[in-house]
Write an enzyme that holds these catalytic residues in place. Structure first.
Site, PDB file in Angstrom:
ATOM      1  N   LYS A   1     -42.532 -46.724  -8.651  1.00  0.00           N
ATOM      2  CA  LYS A   1     -42.927 -47.924  -9.390  1.00  0.00           C
ATOM      3  C   LYS A   1     -41.977 -49.077  -9.135  1.00  0.00           C
ATOM      4  O   LYS A   1     -42.379 -50.235  -9.115  1.00  0.00           O
ATOM      5  CB  LYS A   1     -42.966 -47.625 -10.890  1.00  0.00           C
ATOM      6  CG  LYS A   1     -44.044 -46.630 -11.311  1.00  0.00           C
ATOM      7  CD  LYS A   1     -44.040 -46.460 -12.815  1.00  0.00           C
ATOM      8  CE  LYS A   1     -45.167 -45.539 -13.279  1.00  0.00           C
ATOM      9  NZ  LYS A   1     -44.931 -44.148 -12.861  1.00  0.00           N
TER      10      LYS A   1
ATOM     11  N   ALA B   1     -39.418 -49.084  -6.486  1.00  0.00           N
ATOM     12  CA  ALA B   1     -38.967 -49.252  -5.100  1.00  0.00           C
ATOM     13  C   ALA B   1     -39.637 -48.220  -4.216  1.00  0.00           C
ATOM     14  O   ALA B   1     -40.094 -47.175  -4.689  1.00  0.00           O
ATOM     15  CB  ALA B   1     -37.449 -49.113  -5.012  1.00  0.00           C
TER      16      ALA B   1
ATOM     17  N   VAL C   1     -38.912 -46.007  -0.527  1.00  0.00           N
ATOM     18  CA  VAL C   1     -37.847 -45.576   0.365  1.00  0.00           C
ATOM     19  C   VAL C   1     -38.444 -45.299   1.740  1.00  0.00           C
ATOM     20  O   VAL C   1     -39.376 -44.496   1.869  1.00  0.00           O
ATOM     21  CB  VAL C   1     -37.120 -44.324  -0.163  1.00  0.00           C
ATOM     22  CG1 VAL C   1     -35.986 -43.926   0.778  1.00  0.00           C
ATOM     23  CG2 VAL C   1     -36.577 -44.573  -1.568  1.00  0.00           C
TER      24      VAL C   1
ATOM     25  N   GLU D   1     -27.287 -43.366   3.582  1.00  0.00           N
ATOM     26  CA  GLU D   1     -27.267 -42.178   4.431  1.00  0.00           C
ATOM     27  C   GLU D   1     -28.544 -41.376   4.196  1.00  0.00           C
ATOM     28  O   GLU D   1     -28.969 -41.162   3.055  1.00  0.00           O
ATOM     29  CB  GLU D   1     -26.043 -41.337   4.070  1.00  0.00           C
ATOM     30  CG  GLU D   1     -25.984 -39.987   4.742  1.00  0.00           C
ATOM     31  CD  GLU D   1     -24.849 -39.135   4.212  1.00  0.00           C
ATOM     32  OE1 GLU D   1     -24.673 -38.009   4.721  1.00  0.00           O
ATOM     33  OE2 GLU D   1     -24.142 -39.587   3.285  1.00  0.00           O
TER      34      GLU D   1
ATOM     35  N   VAL E   1     -30.194 -37.998   3.821  1.00  0.00           N
ATOM     36  CA  VAL E   1     -29.753 -36.652   3.467  1.00  0.00           C
ATOM     37  C   VAL E   1     -30.859 -35.679   3.846  1.00  0.00           C
ATOM     38  O   VAL E   1     -31.932 -35.682   3.243  1.00  0.00           O
ATOM     39  CB  VAL E   1     -29.426 -36.540   1.972  1.00  0.00           C
ATOM     40  CG1 VAL E   1     -28.952 -35.123   1.628  1.00  0.00           C
ATOM     41  CG2 VAL E   1     -28.365 -37.563   1.571  1.00  0.00           C
TER      42      VAL E   1
ATOM     43  N   ASP F   1     -31.042 -41.627 -15.871  1.00  0.00           N
ATOM     44  CA  ASP F   1     -32.412 -41.135 -15.637  1.00  0.00           C
ATOM     45  C   ASP F   1     -32.342 -39.810 -14.888  1.00  0.00           C
ATOM     46  O   ASP F   1     -33.133 -39.553 -13.985  1.00  0.00           O
ATOM     47  CB  ASP F   1     -33.209 -42.165 -14.837  1.00  0.00           C
ATOM     48  CG  ASP F   1     -34.708 -41.900 -14.876  1.00  0.00           C
ATOM     49  OD1 ASP F   1     -35.180 -41.280 -15.857  1.00  0.00           O
ATOM     50  OD2 ASP F   1     -35.409 -42.298 -13.933  1.00  0.00           O
TER      51      ASP F   1
ATOM     52  N   ASN G   1     -34.161 -36.254  -9.124  1.00  0.00           N
ATOM     53  CA  ASN G   1     -33.229 -37.140  -8.435  1.00  0.00           C
ATOM     54  C   ASN G   1     -31.891 -36.452  -8.168  1.00  0.00           C
ATOM     55  O   ASN G   1     -30.827 -37.064  -8.186  1.00  0.00           O
ATOM     56  CB  ASN G   1     -33.033 -38.472  -9.168  1.00  0.00           C
ATOM     57  CG  ASN G   1     -32.832 -38.318 -10.643  1.00  0.00           C
ATOM     58  OD1 ASN G   1     -32.178 -37.379 -11.081  1.00  0.00           O
ATOM     59  ND2 ASN G   1     -33.365 -39.249 -11.419  1.00  0.00           N
TER      60      ASN G   1
ATOM     61  N   ASP H   1     -30.576 -41.910  -6.679  1.00  0.00           N
ATOM     62  CA  ASP H   1     -31.305 -42.785  -7.611  1.00  0.00           C
ATOM     63  C   ASP H   1     -30.433 -43.200  -8.795  1.00  0.00           C
ATOM     64  O   ASP H   1     -30.601 -42.740  -9.916  1.00  0.00           O
ATOM     65  CB  ASP H   1     -32.582 -42.115  -8.121  1.00  0.00           C
ATOM     66  CG  ASP H   1     -33.634 -41.978  -7.032  1.00  0.00           C
ATOM     67  OD1 ASP H   1     -33.528 -42.717  -6.032  1.00  0.00           O
ATOM     68  OD2 ASP H   1     -34.539 -41.144  -7.169  1.00  0.00           O
TER      69      ASP H   1
END
Length: 309
Positions: free
Chosen positions: A85, A87, A89, A191, A193, A238, A243, A255
């Site tokens: 909502k 952003a 990635v 980075e 992951v 959050d 996350n 996050d």
């Protein structure tokens, strides 16, 4: 990394750096139409663009050896890793043409003012202020400019938090976060992951089903990471099994745009308690004894570490 290289933190009592007491200078960063390529180099293909390294705020030094910082590098979009909502990635390969120098990056792009859905931002932003009254009024009124300000605050807060936690983790080994490569406006490069050869991201904690011994190891890593955050005066804000990544047996926290100042935010202790409750419930449901994951006891410990109790 020098603190003045970061867009947000300022010094406060007890030697801490605020993630959120920021000016608006980070909003002035933006990709310029003129590339930064060396002279006489051919222009990139349409799906590529020159590396934006020299235009951006950089992550902590020394930079990891895998990171490509050459200005002749090109960034190639490889697809979307995650949509959300607030952003999206993207996966990007940064490579120097005609060499073996390349790296994969996770690029987090916060949505613009017209397409953002920060419906929960009021509580997180409490205690987070910029110095100019005009900006504070715009943010409070959720004007178009104010929403853009909030977008910039999320990106800057996450970059500053990751930068600080990366340095702590590099020194202590008690917390793992993706290396924050650079910040450019509301675009954050991190980075990647996961498996760089396959381009496969590490699984989220919610996706794994560890045996008892790895499960306990992951819990102990999580407690260590939460203590590191608390000693810095912060809660994730959050936290959930969605996350946290698991990569090569290591728990990696991601996050962090909504990172909460436990001291300055009146709701800080509540955010911290909720973080603990959510993750403790997951570990208990997967088989750890409830006495080992007691949310009340861990919350009390973390609040003491943060100096709230």
């Amino acid at each position: 990394m020098r603190e003045h290289d970061l867009p947000a933190p300022q010094r406060r009592g007890r030697g801490r750096s605020r993630f959120d007491d920021d000016e608006t200078t980070f909003l002035t960063y933006g990709r310029q139409p003129a590339g930064t390529a060396p002279e006489d180099e051919p222009e990139p293909e349409p799906e590529d663009h020159w590396s934006s390294w020299d235009e951006a705020v950089h992550g902590p030094e020394p930079h990891p050896p895998w990171l490509v910082t050459e200005l002749a590098a090109r960034d190639t979009e490889l697809g979307v890793l995650k949509t959300g909502k607030e952003a999206d990635v993207h996966l990007v390969r940064r490579a120097v043409p005609d060499t073996d120098r390349s790296c994969l990056l996770a690029v987090k792009r916060y949505r613009d003012a017209q397409h953002r859905l920060f419906h929960r931002d009021a509580g997180y932003l409490e205690g987070r202020r910029v110095r100019r009254s005009r900006e504070n009024r715009a943010m409070a009124g959720r004007t178009a400019f104010g929403r853009q300000m909030i977008a910039g605050q999320w990106a800057a807060a996450e970059f500053a938090a990751l930068s600080r936690l990366w340095e702590i983790g590099a020194e202590s080994g008690r917390i793992a976060v993706p290396y924050p490569v650079q910040l450019l406006g509301t675009e954050l490069m991190l980075e990647f992951v996961g498996d760089p050869d396959e381009g496969t991201a590490a699984p989220r904690l919610a996706q794994v089903r560890p045996d008892p011994a790895p499960l306990r190891s992951l819990w102990e890593q999580l407690v260590d990471a939460l203590v590191v955050l608390a000693r810095a005066g912060y809660a994730h804000g959050d936290l959930s099994p969605y996350n946290l990544l698991v990569h090569a047996g290591r728990l990696v926290m991601i996050d962090l745009p909504q990172v909460v100042d436990v001291v300055a935010n009146p709701q800080g202790p509540e955010f911290l308690a909720r973080d603990v409750r959510v993750v403790a419930t997951w570990f208990t449901a997967r088989g750890l004894p409830a006495a080992d994951t007691d949310p009340a006891a861990l919350t009390e410990l973390l609040l003491r570490e943060a100096g709230v109790r």
